[in-house]
Design an enzyme around this catalytic site. Structure first.
Site, mmCIF file in Angstrom:
data_model
loop_
_atom_site.group_PDB
_atom_site.id
_atom_site.type_symbol
_atom_site.label_atom_id
_atom_site.label_comp_id
_atom_site.label_asym_id
_atom_site.label_seq_id
_atom_site.Cartn_x
_atom_site.Cartn_y
_atom_site.Cartn_z
ATOM 1 N N CYS A 190 0.537 4.884 2.802
ATOM 2 C CA CYS A 190 1.102 5.198 1.488
ATOM 3 C C CYS A 190 1.473 6.685 1.410
ATOM 4 O O CYS A 190 0.601 7.547 1.312
ATOM 5 C CB CYS A 190 0.157 4.826 0.358
ATOM 6 S SG CYS A 190 0.919 4.965 -1.286
ATOM 7 N N CYS B 113 8.997 6.435 -3.252
ATOM 8 C CA CYS B 113 8.200 5.625 -2.332
ATOM 9 C C CYS B 113 8.196 6.324 -0.974
ATOM 10 O O CYS B 113 9.251 6.467 -0.343
ATOM 11 C CB CYS B 113 8.772 4.219 -2.212
ATOM 12 S SG CYS B 113 7.855 3.153 -1.076
#
Length: 333
Positions: A254, A91
Site C-alpha cells: 500500500c 493510489c
C-alpha cells in the site's frame, strides 16, 4: 460479435495488487482539475467504475486507473483511480502500475536508465521515476503528495471491541493505524475474516464519531483504511494487514498507506528524514520508503514521502458489453 461499450486496458499487478489501467474507450471527463474530474466521475460515471471493477470482469479486491489528458502543463498524463469502493484521490500501488504500463507500452518517451513520468492526480502532482533496462521497467520510485499525521493516541468506541486506540495519518488517503494485538487478534491470515470485520467496524465508528477531512480539500475525507500493525513493527521494518472498505485486504504493501505510516512515525520522532523504511504487506511483499523533505498541508506539518516498488504486466484486453447482457454494470455478490 456486438458490443455496446468497448474499453481497452492493460492489466498489471504491483507486489500482488491488481491495477487495470484503462488506455482507451473513455472520453475526456469534464473538469478543470483532476479533483473536479473525480467529483464529476463519482456523480455521473459510477456505472463505468462498476463495469470494470465488479464481477464478472473484476472481483472483490479489484483496483484500476483511468488515463486522461492532464489538466496541468507539467504533467504527462492525468489519472483517475478506481476500485470496488469508489473513486480514490490517490493510489500508490496503482501509480506504480500506471507508470510501468506507460513505459512498457511506449505511451511516454522512454529513456534509460531512468524515465520520469509526471502524473496529474486528484490529490496533486505525483512524480514517478522508473528504472528502465532493455526497455523493461525494473522498479518505480514514487514521490507522493504531502503526507501528515492528524491525531495520535485517539480513542474511538467500537461496538463489540470497546475502546480502540489509534493514530490517524494521511498519505493520499486517510489511515487509522493501530496495533493488532491490542484487539487480541494474531497476525495470521487464517484469522483474516476476524481482522477484516474488526477493520470495518473501526472504520464505521471513526466515520461516525471523528471523521477526518483534508485541511485543503473538503472533498477528501473519511476513513476507508485501517492499518493493523503486526507485533514487532517499528520505524525500520513494519508489517501490517490493511483492511479496506467495503471488505477486502490490500495485497500490496500500500503506497499511500506506506506514506501515511512514515508520516505517523516521523511525527512521533521515530523516523528521521533520508532513512530507509521497509513496509511489508499481509502476503509478504515489500515497499521501501523514505522521507525526503518537510512541508506543510493546510497549516499542518507534513513530510514528502517516496517509496519504491515493482509492477508486472499481466494482460491486455478489450472489455466488452453485449447489448443483451443482464448485468450491464456488473454485480456484487
Amino acid at each position: 460479435m456486438r458490443s455496446a461499450r468497448t474499453i481497452s486496458a492493460v492489466d498489471s499487478h504491483t507486489e500482488g495488487m491488481p491495477t487495470r489501467v484503462v488506455t482507451g474507450g473513455v472520453a475526456p471527463i469534464p473538469g478543470a482539475t483532476m479533483a473536479e474530474r473525480r467529483r464529476h466521475a463519482a456523480a455521473h460515471l459510477d456505472g463505468l467504475r462498476r463495469f470494470l471493477m465488479d464481477e464478472p470482469r473484476g472481483h472483490a479486491a479489484m483496483s484500476g486507473a483511468i488515463l486522461q489528458p492532464p489538466t496541468r502543463p507539467d504533467a504527462d498524463w492525468g489519472v483517475l483511480y478506481i476500485e470496488v469502493s469508489g473513486f480514490l484521490p490517490m493510489c500508490g500501488h496503482g501509480t506504480v502500475g500506471v507508470a510501468t504500463v506507460l513505459v512498457e507500452t511506449g505511451m511516454v518517451e522512454v529513456t534509460e536508465p531512468e524515465t520520469v513520468v509526471r502524473l496529474d492526480t486528484p490529490a496533486g502532482l505525483v512524480e514517478a521515476r522508473v528504472a528502465v533496462r532493455d526497455g523493461a521497467a525494473e522498479n518505480v520510485t514514487l514521490r507522493n503528495v504531502a503526507s501528515f499525521a492528524v491525531e495520535q493516541d485517539t480513542v474511538v468506541t467500537v461496538p463489540g471491541l470497546g475502546d480502540v486506540r489509534y493514530d490517524m495519518a494521511y498519505g493520499g488517503n486517510f489511515y487509522a493505524i493501530t496495533e493488532l494485538d491490542r484487539l487480541g487478534l494474531p497476525f495470521d491470515r487464517a484469522r483474516k475474516d476476524d481482522i477484516l470485520r474488526a477493520g470495518l467496524d473501526i472504520m464505521a465508528a471513526i466515520n461516525e464519531q471523528n471523521r477526518p477531512v483534508h485541511p485543503e480539500d473538503p472533498g477528501i475525507g473519511g476513513c476507508k483504511h485501517v492499518q493493523f500493525l503486526a507485533p514487532g513493527s517499528g520505524a525500520r521494518h513494519s508489517r501490517h494487514a490493511m483492511a479496506i472498505h467495503p471488505g477486502w485486504f490490500d495485497r500490496s504493501p500500500c503506497g499511500t498507506g506506506t506514506s501515511a505510516r512514515m508520516a505517523q512515525l516521523h511525527a512521533r520522532g521515530e523516523l528521521p528524514l533520508h532513512t530507509d523504511f521497509v513496509n511489508e504487506s499481509f502476503i509478504g511483499t515489500r515497499f521501501v520508503g523514505r522521507l525526503v523533505g518537510t512541508t506543510t498541508a493546510g497549516g499542518l506539518a507534513a513530510v514528502v514521502p517516496e517509496f519504491t516498488g515493482r509492477a508486472w504486466i499481466t494482460g491486455m484486453a478489450s472489455y466488452l458489453l453485449d447489448p443483451s447482457d443482464p448485468f450491464p454494470e456488473g454485480f456484487v455478490l
